[in-house]
Write a protein that holds these residues in place. Structure first.
Motif, PDB file in Angstrom:
ATOM      1  N   ARG A   1      -8.111  15.178  11.666  1.00 53.22           N
ATOM      2  CA  ARG A   1      -7.718  16.171  10.441  1.00 53.22           C
ATOM      3  C   ARG A   1      -5.851  16.454  10.924  1.00 53.22           C
ATOM      4  O   ARG A   1      -5.068  15.795   9.119  1.00 53.22           O
ATOM      5  N   LEU A   2      -5.571  16.342  11.754  1.00 55.03           N
ATOM      6  CA  LEU A   2      -4.009  16.863  11.776  1.00 55.03           C
ATOM      7  C   LEU A   2      -3.542  15.492  11.743  1.00 55.03           C
ATOM      8  O   LEU A   2      -2.228  14.824  11.533  1.00 55.03           O
ATOM      9  N   LYS A   3      -4.298  14.242  11.946  1.00 53.84           N
ATOM     10  CA  LYS A   3      -3.602  13.117  12.486  1.00 53.84           C
ATOM     11  C   LYS A   3      -3.488  12.854  11.204  1.00 53.84           C
ATOM     12  O   LYS A   3      -2.131  12.560  10.390  1.00 53.84           O
ATOM     13  N   GLN A   4      -4.548  12.746   9.764  1.00 58.59           N
ATOM     14  CA  GLN A   4      -4.766  12.437   8.259  1.00 58.59           C
ATOM     15  C   GLN A   4      -3.316  13.709   7.907  1.00 58.59           C
ATOM     16  O   GLN A   4      -2.428  12.993   7.164  1.00 58.59           O
ATOM     17  N   ILE A   5      -2.327  14.220   8.348  1.00 61.11           N
ATOM     18  CA  ILE A   5      -1.649  15.023   7.823  1.00 61.11           C
ATOM     19  C   ILE A   5      -0.449  14.315   7.743  1.00 61.11           C
ATOM     20  O   ILE A   5       0.207  14.301   6.790  1.00 61.11           O
ATOM     21  N   GLY A   6      -0.609  14.206   9.323  1.00 59.68           N
ATOM     22  CA  GLY A   6       1.049  13.395   9.238  1.00 59.68           C
ATOM     23  C   GLY A   6       0.744  12.090   8.917  1.00 59.68           C
ATOM     24  O   GLY A   6       2.254  11.984   8.302  1.00 59.68           O
TER      25      GLY A   6
ATOM     26  N   MET B   1       0.072  11.219   5.943  1.00 59.09           N
ATOM     27  CA  MET B   1       0.125  11.238   4.605  1.00 59.09           C
ATOM     28  C   MET B   1       1.959  11.341   4.845  1.00 59.09           C
ATOM     29  O   MET B   1       2.438  10.906   3.577  1.00 59.09           O
ATOM     30  N   SER B   2       1.976  12.140   5.893  1.00 59.31           N
ATOM     31  CA  SER B   2       3.650  12.286   6.026  1.00 59.31           C
ATOM     32  C   SER B   2       4.545  11.039   5.593  1.00 59.31           C
ATOM     33  O   SER B   2       5.690  10.708   5.190  1.00 59.31           O
ATOM     34  N   VAL B   3       4.476  10.367   6.837  1.00 58.51           N
ATOM     35  CA  VAL B   3       4.668   9.003   6.759  1.00 58.51           C
ATOM     36  C   VAL B   3       4.290   8.138   5.678  1.00 58.51           C
ATOM     37  O   VAL B   3       5.339   7.193   5.419  1.00 58.51           O
ATOM     38  N   LEU B   4       3.253   8.349   5.153  1.00 58.03           N
ATOM     39  CA  LEU B   4       2.837   6.913   4.234  1.00 58.03           C
ATOM     40  C   LEU B   4       4.301   7.736   2.689  1.00 58.03           C
ATOM     41  O   LEU B   4       4.445   6.870   1.377  1.00 58.03           O
ATOM     42  N   TYR B   5       4.045   9.507   2.325  1.00 60.47           N
ATOM     43  CA  TYR B   5       4.552   9.403   1.668  1.00 60.47           C
ATOM     44  C   TYR B   5       5.710   8.965   1.410  1.00 60.47           C
ATOM     45  O   TYR B   5       6.987   8.329   0.980  1.00 60.47           O
ATOM     46  N   ILE B   6       6.499   9.078   3.181  1.00 60.18           N
ATOM     47  CA  ILE B   6       8.138   8.351   3.301  1.00 60.18           C
ATOM     48  C   ILE B   6       7.910   6.989   2.774  1.00 60.18           C
ATOM     49  O   ILE B   6       9.162   6.685   2.152  1.00 60.18           O
ATOM     50  N   MET B   7       7.408   6.255   3.148  1.00 60.40           N
ATOM     51  CA  MET B   7       7.167   4.927   2.752  1.00 60.40           C
ATOM     52  C   MET B   7       7.450   4.533   1.549  1.00 60.40           C
ATOM     53  O   MET B   7       8.050   3.850   0.723  1.00 60.40           O
ATOM     54  N   HIS B   8       6.292   4.724   0.700  1.00 60.26           N
ATOM     55  CA  HIS B   8       6.182   5.766  -0.758  1.00 60.26           C
ATOM     56  C   HIS B   8       7.595   5.274  -1.331  1.00 60.26           C
ATOM     57  O   HIS B   8       8.172   4.646  -2.085  1.00 60.26           O
ATOM     58  N   GLN B   9       8.670   6.868  -1.202  1.00 59.72           N
ATOM     59  CA  GLN B   9       9.422   6.769  -1.718  1.00 59.72           C
ATOM     60  C   GLN B   9      10.776   6.104  -1.192  1.00 59.72           C
ATOM     61  O   GLN B   9      11.787   5.592  -2.363  1.00 59.72           O
ATOM     62  N   GLY B  10      10.529   5.765   0.084  1.00 60.13           N
ATOM     63  CA  GLY B  10      12.043   4.730   0.289  1.00 60.13           C
ATOM     64  C   GLY B  10      11.138   2.824  -0.463  1.00 60.13           C
ATOM     65  O   GLY B  10      11.259   2.002   0.160  1.00 60.13           O
ATOM     66  N   HIS B  11      10.211   3.096  -1.171  1.00 62.33           N
ATOM     67  CA  HIS B  11       9.518   1.604  -1.585  1.00 62.33           C
ATOM     68  C   HIS B  11       9.157   1.141  -1.023  1.00 62.33           C
ATOM     69  O   HIS B  11       8.997  -0.275  -1.555  1.00 62.33           O
ATOM     70  N   GLN B  12       8.175   1.185  -0.090  1.00 61.02           N
ATOM     71  CA  GLN B  12       8.113   0.370   0.500  1.00 61.02           C
ATOM     72  C   GLN B  12       6.000  -0.091   0.892  1.00 61.02           C
ATOM     73  O   GLN B  12       5.574   0.800   0.161  1.00 61.02           O
ATOM     74  N   ARG B  13       5.391  -1.486   0.706  1.00 63.54           N
ATOM     75  CA  ARG B  13       4.735  -1.492   0.748  1.00 63.54           C
ATOM     76  C   ARG B  13       3.496  -0.510   1.847  1.00 63.54           C
ATOM     77  O   ARG B  13       3.863  -0.853   2.754  1.00 63.54           O
ATOM     78  N   LEU B  14       2.566   0.063   1.720  1.00 60.76           N
ATOM     79  CA  LEU B  14       1.755   0.487   1.819  1.00 60.76           C
ATOM     80  C   LEU B  14       0.824  -0.216   2.770  1.00 60.76           C
ATOM     81  O   LEU B  14      -0.538  -0.070   2.636  1.00 60.76           O
ATOM     82  N   THR B  15       0.855  -1.415   3.935  1.00 58.32           N
ATOM     83  CA  THR B  15      -0.282  -2.144   3.937  1.00 58.32           C
ATOM     84  C   THR B  15       0.127  -1.423   5.716  1.00 58.32           C
ATOM     85  O   THR B  15       0.536  -1.176   6.357  1.00 58.32           O
TER      86      THR B  15
END
Length: 128
Positions: free
Chosen positions: A35-40, A42-56
């Motif tokens: 669960r802690l890994k998932q939270i971490g 999601m934080s990384v993915l959100y930052i990538m999302h905000q930076g308009h990076q593709r989430l591949t």
């Protein structure tokens, strides 16, 4: 309110929402570490999302330094929970298929509703 402050509120609301969704709703056979890994993640993915990076997978591996298996083990439960949506796209070479993810639109909508005061839980508290 300034744009920068709005962005901070949005980030805080996203983090709190994701924390609540993952910690308060453990899946069967899921460890606290998972669960802690998932939270971490999601934080990384959100930052990538905000930076308009593709989430591949490739971009996530590049940003986190994790192995493909490590990323997959953390991403798959997030898809199962409905926090991420998954699609298959052509890989960067245009030949094979690659997994691409998006933060579920429903999640972003819930956060926008919360920020704008449209959250039913907030409305109930204000009326009492």
């Amino acid at each position: 309110m300034t744009r920068a402050l709005n962005q901070q509120w949005h980030s805080l609301a996203f983090s709190a929402f994701i924390f609540h969704e993952i910690i308060d709703n453990p899946q069967e056979d899921e460890t606290p570490q998972s669960r802690l890994k998932q939270i971490g993640m999601m934080s990384v993915l959100y930052i990538m999302h905000q930076g308009h990076q593709r989430l591949t997978l490739s971009n996530i591996i590049e940003n986190t330094g994790l192995t493909r298996t490590g990323v997959t083990e953390t991403i798959d439960p997030l898809v199962k929970r409905g926090l991420l949506t998954e699609t298959f796209v052509k890989n960067s070479m245009g030949r094979g298929k690659a997994r691409q993810f998006e933060i579920a639109p429903e999640i972003l909508e819930k956060i926008r509703d919360f920020e704008s005061g449209k959250n039913p839980a907030v409305d109930r508290r204000q009326s009492t």
